[in-house]
Design a protein around this motif. Sequence first.
Motif: not given
Length: 319
Positions: A156-165
């Motif tokens: 449920n947690i959104t990590h943003v240290w290197g991501w795609a979307g």
Amino acid sequence: MTATSDFIQTRSPVLFIIFNRPDTTAQVFNQIKKAKPKRLYIAGDGARNERPGETQLCEAARNVVNEIDWECDVKTRFQDVNLGCKDGVSTAISWFFEHEEEGIILEDDCLPADSFFSFCDNLLEKYRYDTRVRHITGCNLQQGKKWGDASYYFSNITHVWGWAGWRRVWKDYDKDLKRFDESSLRYEIGKIFQDSFILDSLEQIFKELKAGKIDTWDYQLGFLNYLNNGLCIIPNVNLISNLGFGTGSTHTVNTDSPYANLPVGSLTKIVHPRYFLPEKQADLFTLSHDFNIEERERRHNLLRRKVKRWVKEKLMTNE
């Protein structure tokens, strides 16, 4: 099962967000260079007038454009003034998704493993139209703990240290969380997390975001994921090392953090999970560390025992 390769050219467009750190910018760019994206977007915030020498540092970071030596469609968006963390990053991502339906986003301190790119490529395609999944991250903060036998798990947690979307998700981005109010937040987030200390922390962050007291863009993406009952994909091995911890950082200043400079692993094939459920214990592990839950519970229980003992002593005195 999907086969991957560490060194295959990435199919996905890449957004590279830079600022004033030419050293880490060069390290991250070297990994992008190995992946050779066919479409590369580079966004840089402007220097802060009150910081002597920052203009030169920003210019040095932007010179990374001169290192592009493969066939690539390059777009740049360099600001003349400083927008700050919230507006600088969020407007760069909005610019990216104006041009692309999906892609990979890297900031200048998030060093990806070789297999990060193929990991994102495969999962962007697999979950392109699956609205249950709203985010793919490369970083794993579980300190070696693996969840299940697949290559990744749902969170449920959104990590943003290197991501795609995907654009389908970012179109709902609301940097000021205008659509939501404080009165219902705790009740709604309480459908995901039951720990009162976690709810206290999230409620406080939400209030500070709404009041404009936190200059960041990423908590908002996390709240949007919670309030849309979305899932984030987290690899079972860490694929991103954050190089940004230290005095030059805006938020990640503690060099002793267990999250600083985490080693990266590799995924040579992707095994998909059998079940489409979030790993609640993994999320609790992360949030317990982030919000110092164990220590807060210890202090709370100590205070409760003191109050209970005081009440008991008072009752005995009055007998």
